[in-house]
Design an enzyme around this catalytic site. Structure first.
Site, PDB file in Angstrom:
ATOM      1  N   SER A 241       4.375  38.226  11.983  1.00 36.57           N
ATOM      2  CA  SER A 241       5.814  38.234  12.230  1.00 36.57           C
ATOM      3  C   SER A 241       6.067  37.624  13.604  1.00 36.57           C
ATOM      4  O   SER A 241       5.123  37.275  14.320  1.00 36.57           O
ATOM      5  CB  SER A 241       6.348  39.661  12.191  1.00 36.57           C
ATOM      6  N   LYS A 242       7.333  37.535  13.955  1.00 33.70           N
ATOM      7  CA  LYS A 242       7.720  36.891  15.212  1.00 33.70           C
ATOM      8  C   LYS A 242       7.003  37.510  16.427  1.00 33.70           C
ATOM      9  O   LYS A 242       6.757  36.836  17.412  1.00 33.70           O
ATOM     10  CB  LYS A 242       9.240  37.007  15.406  1.00 33.70           C
ATOM     11  N   ARG A 243       6.672  38.801  16.315  1.00 34.52           N
ATOM     12  CA  ARG A 243       5.961  39.482  17.405  1.00 34.52           C
ATOM     13  C   ARG A 243       4.666  38.765  17.778  1.00 34.52           C
ATOM     14  O   ARG A 243       4.189  38.846  18.897  1.00 34.52           O
ATOM     15  CB  ARG A 243       5.542  40.877  16.934  1.00 34.52           C
ATOM     16  N   GLY A 245       4.123  35.660  17.847  1.00 36.06           N
ATOM     17  CA  GLY A 245       4.324  34.295  18.338  1.00 36.06           C
ATOM     18  C   GLY A 245       5.057  33.503  17.271  1.00 36.06           C
ATOM     19  O   GLY A 245       5.700  34.083  16.400  1.00 36.06           O
TER      20      GLY A 245
END
Ligand code: GLU
Length: 470
Positions: A241-243, A245
């Protein structure tokens, strides 16, 4: 043997997720490696999300990755009349039925089933009431008649045989009460009509396969071969996920990774061929097979991507690399540099591409070429400018006028000058680098001199002497 036809069927979300890119690549490799077709269908039934920009993002991702598809992109939404036609056909042939149950009735059914400890899967009383005279004049949905007993076996090429008890499958809705088709129906009809032979997709769709098979069977259509690939995790073992990167494939284009490296890396994400890590597109096309796809989730590893990227840059053809860098600069909209570099970077490419993991790293090494005189010396290089280093440059500069402009001759000359001053060459390399580039990240001083040419190199060395110590 029938021709292999694969497809990618992304729902537009505004960007192209790494997982979608990998699914596209697997489908592309599988089809192209077998002389087959690779098709694109945009699953755009969610009208709010399906903007032209969202579709553009998918097309842009495929284009950057170099995954060409056959024919034109199919819009799932536009095919709704055909999906409805199939539902009507199933209705007419008795494989589906009109269900007039209201939301309240369904809720009551579930509540009662729960209280009695029975399965809460809805069993419509309308399944067997076929006489139209008994049908009320109220809105209805069309449901498929699911098999009441037995097993549905998904012969999955990655997961093996997956058994699903048919009593776990309810009579799925095909057409909603407003007459619109459900996603599950649309996928099957589209895949069938597009002639898809292999459905290679994320394993989050594995459960859907059992329901989709029900429709194939009711229509007596041949089943595609299924291959459900495990999802991609981040380095911490959680779903990417965006966490973790960047998750959009175009972010990697903007970071300056070559598309070939991205293809190589994505291919390795969940698929393997022995111990091979670095390979070309041709290798991947020759080797890719469903049997090489692992059963456990792959982990996204930025280090590995960088490593492969460096290797791809290093072996790239100079002119092709330059072209890709120009494209990268257009993407990151540094048009100014873009125009300048074409003539000046090519002769230097041989040493710039060595040990650069991304295009920005390569361009940083190239900065010395593009600098205008007198070049600025970055702060941390100033330590190289002192009385004794300027003295060495003073000895060296006039001799550069007559030396043959070759690596061997320059190495010999600079070695001699260092020796005359009682130091090893390392002590002279720093001041030379400061004078020629003004920065520490550069190719070797000899490569810089060869690339800049005699006059420019001498002028830069003279500039630094004229300026004196800071
Ligand atoms: N539209 C689905 C997705 O974006 C893919 C469906 C399929 O491949 O069957 O996840």
């Amino acid at each position: 043997m029938t021709q292999v036809v694969t497809r990618i069927a992304p729902s537009p979300t505004g960007y192209m997720h790494i997982g979608t890119a990998r699914t596209a690549l697997f489908n592309w490799l599988y089809a192209r490696g077998r002389g087959g077709k690779f098709l694109l269908r945009i699953e755009d039934t969610d009208r709010a999300r399906s903007t032209p920009e969202a579709t553009e993002a998918i097309l842009g991702g495929l284009e950057w990755l170099g995954l060409d598809y056959d024919g034109t992109a199919v819009s799932q939404f536009e095919r709704a009349p055909r999906h409805i036609e199939v539902a009507q056909h199933l209705l007419a042939s008795g494989k589906a039925y009109k269900c007039f149950a209201t939301q309240d009735e369904i809720a009551d059914f579930r509540q009662q089933a729960k209280a009695e400890g029975r399965s809460t899967l809805y069993q419509s009383p309308w399944r067997d009431i076929t006489d139209p005279a008994l049908h009320p004049d109220v809105p209805f949905v069309i449901r498929i008649k699911s098999p009441e007993s037995g097993l549905t076996v998904i012969h999955d090429q990655v997961q093996g045989d997956v058994n699903i008890k048919n009593d776990q499958l309810d009579d799925m809705i095909l057409l909603r009460s407003d007459g619109t088709p459900v996603y599950m129906l649309s996928v099957v009809v589209d895949d069938h009509d597009m002639g898809v032979t292999h459905v290679i997709r994320g394993d989050d769709h594995l459960n859907n396969a059992a329901r989709q098979m029900m429709i194939y069977q009711a229509m007596e259509w041949p089943l595609p071969i299924y291959a459900h690939i495990p999802l991609i995790f981040g380095e911490d073992g959680k779903k990417l996920s965006k966490r973790h990167g960047a998750t959009s494939v175009l972010d990697y284009a903007l970071m300056g990774y070559p598309a070939a490296a991205m293809r190589n890396y994505l291919a390795r994400l969940g698929w393997s061929h022995g111990d091979d890590e670095f390979f070309t597109d041709q290798d991947a096309l020759n080797w890719f097979d469903l049997s090489g796809i692992g059963k456990s989730p792959a982990r996204f590893d930025h280090k590995k991507l960088q490593n492969l990227s460096g290797q791809h840059i290093a072996v790239s053809d100079d002119a092709a690399l330059l072209q890709e860098i120009q494209h990268f600069l257009t993407l990151s909209s540094e048009i100014d540099l873009h125009q300048k570099i074409s003539t000046r970077l090519l002769p230097a490419m041989y040493c710039l591409k060595d040990r650069a993991k991304t295009f920005p790293e390569l361009l940083e090494k190239a900065a010395f070429i593009l600098r205008e005189r007198p070049i600025e010396i970055e702060k941390k290089m100033e330590k190289n400018v002192n009385i004794s280093s300027l003295d060495m440059l003073k000895t060296l500069t006039p001799q550069l006028q007559n030396v043959s402009w070759s690596r061997d001759a320059l190495e010999a000359l600079t070695g001699q000058v260092a020796e005359t001053h009682g130091v090893n060459f390392g002590k002279l390399a720093g001041p030379l680098r400061a004078a020629l580039a003004g920065q520490s990240v550069t190719p070797s001083v000899f490569d810089m001199m060869l690339i800049l040419g005699r006059n420019e190199a001498i002028a830069r060395l003279s500039d630094m002497q004229e300026r004196g110590t800071p």
